[in-house]
Design a protein around this motif. Structure first.
Motif: not given
Length: 216
Positions: A11-14, A25-33
């Motif tokens: 992960t990088m800065s979102t 941003h989505l990958a960092a906050k909601y990776p399992e959605k």
């Protein structure tokens, strides 16, 4: 973030300053959605996960590079709301290709005016009804864009071809797209949105990443 083997590995800065930063941003906050996007086909819901959104957008970007598309080229979309529109939008944004989404209910004259004005290299059309609607305009353009359809239409190229090409070229074009993403700034041109034409010919409005990000 770099995507590899269908798993988010880093992960990088979102911070969101370009529209495609939303993917990180989505990958960092909601990776399992599992239903970040969805559509109904033949009465059944088809769901797309965060992972799907990320990789399909990137694979399309790789495929566009494989086609020879370059930063600053224009590509038109003629479609209603659908997940594929989002994949295309992100792929264009991260490669610096200008997205020209146009209303699906315009007249043939308005379509012709827009095609002549923005000179797109390709057009994505969602279905046969919309393809029939814009074909008269396409036939009058001196250098018509290549048509890619979202649905399967006999005799037409499909968006799926670009996606498959991108998957095959991911090792080669992945680094190219990452370099393009790094070079894109918030003030760079990302989309050309035409007015409805109620006061004359449609007017093209040039919008930057910053313009769009300020809205959301």
């Amino acid at each position: 973030m770099y995507f590899c083997n269908f798993k988010f590995v880093r992960t990088m800065s979102t911070e969101i300053t370009r529209t495609f930063d939303l993917l990180d941003h989505l990958a960092a906050k909601y990776p399992e959605k599992e239903d970040i996007l969805a559509c109904k086909e033949k009465g059944e819901w088809i769901k797309y996960s965060t992972s799907d959104y990320y990789r399909y957008s990137h694979y399309l970007a790789y495929g566009l590079i494989e086609l020879g598309m370059q930063r600053g080229d224009r590509i038109v979309t003629l479609s209603g709301n659908c997940p594929e529109w989002n994949f295309i939008d992100m792929a264009l944004a991260m490669t610096g290709i200008v997205h020209v989404p146009i209303y699906p209910t315009l007249s043939a004259d308005s379509y012709l005016h827009i095609l002549k004005h923005c000179e797109p290299r390709a057009i994505f059309v969602s279905n046969n009804m919309l393809l029939r609607r814009i074909k008269p305009a396409l036939e009058q353009v001196e250098n018509p864009p290549t048509v890619y359809t979202l649905a399967s239409i006999e005799g037409e190229h499909r968006m799926l071809e670009i996606l498959k090409s991108g998957i095959a070229a991911r090792e080669k074009n992945g680094p190219v797209v990452e370099q393009l993403k790094e070079a894109i700034r918030p003030e760079d041109w990302v989309t050309l949105i035409y007015t409805s034409g109620t006061t004359g010919d449609p007017k093209g409005v040039m919008l930057s990443h910053r313009n769009i990000c300020s809205n959301f």
